[in-house]
Design a protein around this motif. Structure first.
Motif, PDB file in Angstrom:
ATOM      1  N   GLY A   1      48.288  56.983  25.923  1.00 33.42           N
ATOM      2  CA  GLY A   1      47.193  56.533  25.053  1.00 33.42           C
ATOM      3  C   GLY A   1      47.450  55.142  24.504  1.00 33.42           C
ATOM      4  O   GLY A   1      46.538  54.305  24.443  1.00 33.42           O
ATOM      5  N   GLU A   2      48.683  54.871  24.116  1.00 35.35           N
ATOM      6  CA  GLU A   2      49.039  53.546  23.600  1.00 35.35           C
ATOM      7  C   GLU A   2      48.870  52.494  24.689  1.00 35.35           C
ATOM      8  O   GLU A   2      48.355  51.399  24.442  1.00 35.35           O
ATOM      9  N   VAL A   3      49.313  52.831  25.893  1.00 34.45           N
ATOM     10  CA  VAL A   3      49.177  51.900  27.019  1.00 34.45           C
ATOM     11  C   VAL A   3      47.702  51.600  27.281  1.00 34.45           C
ATOM     12  O   VAL A   3      47.301  50.440  27.452  1.00 34.45           O
ATOM     13  N   LEU A   4      46.881  52.641  27.264  1.00 34.82           N
ATOM     14  CA  LEU A   4      45.455  52.458  27.582  1.00 34.82           C
ATOM     15  C   LEU A   4      44.741  51.613  26.537  1.00 34.82           C
ATOM     16  O   LEU A   4      43.787  50.904  26.858  1.00 34.82           O
ATOM     17  N   SER A   5      45.215  51.656  25.294  1.00 35.91           N
ATOM     18  CA  SER A   5      44.568  50.843  24.256  1.00 35.91           C
ATOM     19  C   SER A   5      44.749  49.355  24.529  1.00 35.91           C
ATOM     20  O   SER A   5      43.982  48.527  24.039  1.00 35.91           O
ATOM     21  N   GLY A   6      45.756  48.997  25.352  1.00 36.28           N
ATOM     22  CA  GLY A   6      45.966  47.603  25.729  1.00 36.28           C
ATOM     23  C   GLY A   6      45.440  47.255  27.104  1.00 36.28           C
ATOM     24  O   GLY A   6      45.649  46.138  27.585  1.00 36.28           O
ATOM     25  N   LEU A   7      44.790  48.209  27.749  1.00 35.07           N
ATOM     26  CA  LEU A   7      44.262  47.997  29.105  1.00 35.07           C
ATOM     27  C   LEU A   7      42.787  48.411  29.150  1.00 35.07           C
ATOM     28  O   LEU A   7      42.459  49.502  29.652  1.00 35.07           O
ATOM     29  N   PRO A   8      41.888  47.557  28.659  1.00 28.07           N
ATOM     30  CA  PRO A   8      40.466  47.914  28.614  1.00 28.07           C
ATOM     31  C   PRO A   8      39.930  48.239  30.014  1.00 28.07           C
ATOM     32  O   PRO A   8      40.231  47.535  30.984  1.00 28.07           O
ATOM     33  N   GLY A   9      39.157  49.308  30.080  1.00 23.52           N
ATOM     34  CA  GLY A   9      38.562  49.693  31.359  1.00 23.52           C
ATOM     35  C   GLY A   9      39.401  50.669  32.154  1.00 23.52           C
ATOM     36  O   GLY A   9      38.911  51.300  33.081  1.00 23.52           O
ATOM     37  N   TRP A  10      40.668  50.797  31.797  1.00 30.85           N
ATOM     38  CA  TRP A  10      41.550  51.736  32.477  1.00 30.85           C
ATOM     39  C   TRP A  10      41.432  53.100  31.815  1.00 30.85           C
ATOM     40  O   TRP A  10      41.133  53.200  30.628  1.00 30.85           O
ATOM     41  N   ALA A  11      41.687  54.136  32.598  1.00 35.06           N
ATOM     42  CA  ALA A  11      41.627  55.496  32.077  1.00 35.06           C
ATOM     43  C   ALA A  11      42.785  56.300  32.676  1.00 35.06           C
ATOM     44  O   ALA A  11      43.471  55.834  33.600  1.00 35.06           O
ATOM     45  N   PHE A  12      42.973  57.478  32.136  1.00 39.08           N
ATOM     46  CA  PHE A  12      43.974  58.407  32.659  1.00 39.08           C
ATOM     47  C   PHE A  12      43.227  59.579  33.260  1.00 39.08           C
ATOM     48  O   PHE A  12      42.414  60.221  32.593  1.00 39.08           O
ATOM     49  N   GLY A  13      43.455  59.836  34.549  1.00 37.08           N
ATOM     50  CA  GLY A  13      42.781  60.956  35.203  1.00 37.08           C
ATOM     51  C   GLY A  13      43.560  61.413  36.411  1.00 37.08           C
ATOM     52  O   GLY A  13      44.127  60.585  37.141  1.00 37.08           O
ATOM     53  N   ASP A  14      43.624  62.715  36.595  1.00 39.03           N
ATOM     54  CA  ASP A  14      44.325  63.286  37.748  1.00 39.03           C
ATOM     55  C   ASP A  14      45.776  62.773  37.802  1.00 39.03           C
ATOM     56  O   ASP A  14      46.275  62.429  38.878  1.00 39.03           O
ATOM     57  N   ASP A  15      46.382  62.684  36.632  1.00 35.91           N
ATOM     58  CA  ASP A  15      47.785  62.232  36.512  1.00 35.91           C
ATOM     59  C   ASP A  15      48.006  60.796  36.987  1.00 35.91           C
ATOM     60  O   ASP A  15      49.110  60.440  37.427  1.00 35.91           O
ATOM     61  N   ARG A  16      46.966  59.995  36.924  1.00 39.60           N
ATOM     62  CA  ARG A  16      47.083  58.593  37.334  1.00 39.60           C
ATOM     63  C   ARG A  16      46.446  57.672  36.306  1.00 39.60           C
ATOM     64  O   ARG A  16      45.532  58.088  35.578  1.00 39.60           O
ATOM     65  N   LEU A  17      46.893  56.403  36.287  1.00 35.61           N
ATOM     66  CA  LEU A  17      46.132  55.338  35.631  1.00 35.61           C
ATOM     67  C   LEU A  17      45.092  54.874  36.638  1.00 35.61           C
ATOM     68  O   LEU A  17      45.431  54.575  37.800  1.00 35.61           O
ATOM     69  N   VAL A  18      43.835  54.819  36.208  1.00 36.07           N
ATOM     70  CA  VAL A  18      42.753  54.499  37.145  1.00 36.07           C
ATOM     71  C   VAL A  18      41.834  53.426  36.571  1.00 36.07           C
ATOM     72  O   VAL A  18      41.631  53.329  35.351  1.00 36.07           O
ATOM     73  N   ARG A  19      41.290  52.620  37.474  1.00 38.99           N
ATOM     74  CA  ARG A  19      40.346  51.570  37.073  1.00 38.99           C
ATOM     75  C   ARG A  19      39.406  51.332  38.249  1.00 38.99           C
ATOM     76  O   ARG A  19      39.840  51.297  39.407  1.00 38.99           O
ATOM     77  N   GLU A  20      38.141  51.178  37.962  1.00 38.62           N
ATOM     78  CA  GLU A  20      37.151  50.851  38.994  1.00 38.62           C
ATOM     79  C   GLU A  20      36.590  49.474  38.664  1.00 38.62           C
ATOM     80  O   GLU A  20      36.058  49.264  37.572  1.00 38.62           O
ATOM     81  N   TYR A  21      36.754  48.516  39.571  1.00 38.75           N
ATOM     82  CA  TYR A  21      36.228  47.163  39.386  1.00 38.75           C
ATOM     83  C   TYR A  21      34.974  46.976  40.233  1.00 38.75           C
ATOM     84  O   TYR A  21      34.870  47.522  41.341  1.00 38.75           O
ATOM     85  N   THR A  22      34.057  46.162  39.711  1.00 37.16           N
ATOM     86  CA  THR A  22      32.902  45.719  40.477  1.00 37.16           C
ATOM     87  C   THR A  22      33.069  44.232  40.758  1.00 37.16           C
ATOM     88  O   THR A  22      33.349  43.445  39.841  1.00 37.16           O
ATOM     89  N   LEU A  23      32.939  43.862  42.026  1.00 40.93           N
ATOM     90  CA  LEU A  23      33.062  42.468  42.442  1.00 40.93           C
ATOM     91  C   LEU A  23      31.688  41.944  42.860  1.00 40.93           C
ATOM     92  O   LEU A  23      30.723  42.704  42.988  1.00 40.93           O
ATOM     93  N   ASP A  24      31.620  40.633  43.106  1.00 41.64           N
ATOM     94  CA  ASP A  24      30.338  40.025  43.463  1.00 41.64           C
ATOM     95  C   ASP A  24      29.913  40.325  44.902  1.00 41.64           C
ATOM     96  O   ASP A  24      28.749  40.128  45.249  1.00 41.64           O
ATOM     97  N   SER A  25      30.862  40.719  45.743  1.00 42.58           N
ATOM     98  CA  SER A  25      30.550  40.970  47.154  1.00 42.58           C
ATOM     99  C   SER A  25      31.634  41.861  47.759  1.00 42.58           C
ATOM    100  O   SER A  25      32.704  42.068  47.149  1.00 42.58           O
ATOM    101  N   HIS A  26      31.380  42.323  48.969  1.00 39.38           N
ATOM    102  CA  HIS A  26      32.384  43.110  49.693  1.00 39.38           C
ATOM    103  C   HIS A  26      33.632  42.256  49.954  1.00 39.38           C
ATOM    104  O   HIS A  26      34.760  42.708  49.732  1.00 39.38           O
ATOM    105  N   LEU A  27      33.422  40.996  50.406  1.00 41.88           N
ATOM    106  CA  LEU A  27      34.580  40.146  50.703  1.00 41.88           C
ATOM    107  C   LEU A  27      35.405  39.862  49.450  1.00 41.88           C
ATOM    108  O   LEU A  27      36.635  39.788  49.516  1.00 41.88           O
ATOM    109  N   ALA A  28      34.738  39.703  48.316  1.00 45.80           N
ATOM    110  CA  ALA A  28      35.470  39.487  47.069  1.00 45.80           C
ATOM    111  C   ALA A  28      36.324  40.708  46.732  1.00 45.80           C
ATOM    112  O   ALA A  28      37.461  40.567  46.246  1.00 45.80           O
TER     113      ALA A  28
END
Ligand code: H2B
Length: 101
Positions: free
Chosen positions: A12-39
């Motif tokens: 929980g302390e780690v996540l408070s310093g990592l906006p957008g990250w979450a804890f799920g299925d025993d992992r740190l997880v993040r989903e990013y959206t980019l401007d394109s597939h190549l990006a």
């Protein structure tokens, strides 16, 4: 020495310093959206380079312009450790430069 699994409070302390990250299925997880597939692919390659430097590897998934990062530490049975927080921090540091949101 083997990395120690973090407890829920520590995660929980780690996540408070990592906006957008979450804890799920025993992992740190993040989903990013980019401007394109190549990006998204370019950011994946950048993360892969970091992972090789660190000898620590997340699961990376690209779905068109979405890039998913999910990481835990295999050597302690798939728990979150300091190595995962270090990798997540490194990924966050490069995200803005790729236009990731
Ligand atoms: C031999 C090599 O150091 C290990 O297999 C590394 C490679 N990358 C790794 N990545 C992750 N996420 N967890 C590990 O335990 C791990 N171990």
């Amino acid at each position: 020495m083997a990395p120690q699994p973090l407890n829920e409070t520590q995660i929980g302390e780690v996540l408070s310093g990592l906006p957008g990250w979450a804890f799920g299925d025993d992992r740190l997880v993040r989903e990013y959206t980019l401007d394109s597939h190549l990006a998204a692919v370019a950011m994946l390659v950048h993360i892969a380079t970091i992972q090789e430097q660190m000898d620590h590897h997340a699961n990376l998934t690209v779905t068109y312009n979405q890039l998913g990062v999910a990481v835990n530490t295999h050597s302690v049975g798939g728990r979150v450790t300091e190595l995962d927080t270090q990798l997540a921090t490194r990924v966050e540091e490069i995200a803005a430069g790729h236009g990731a949101r």
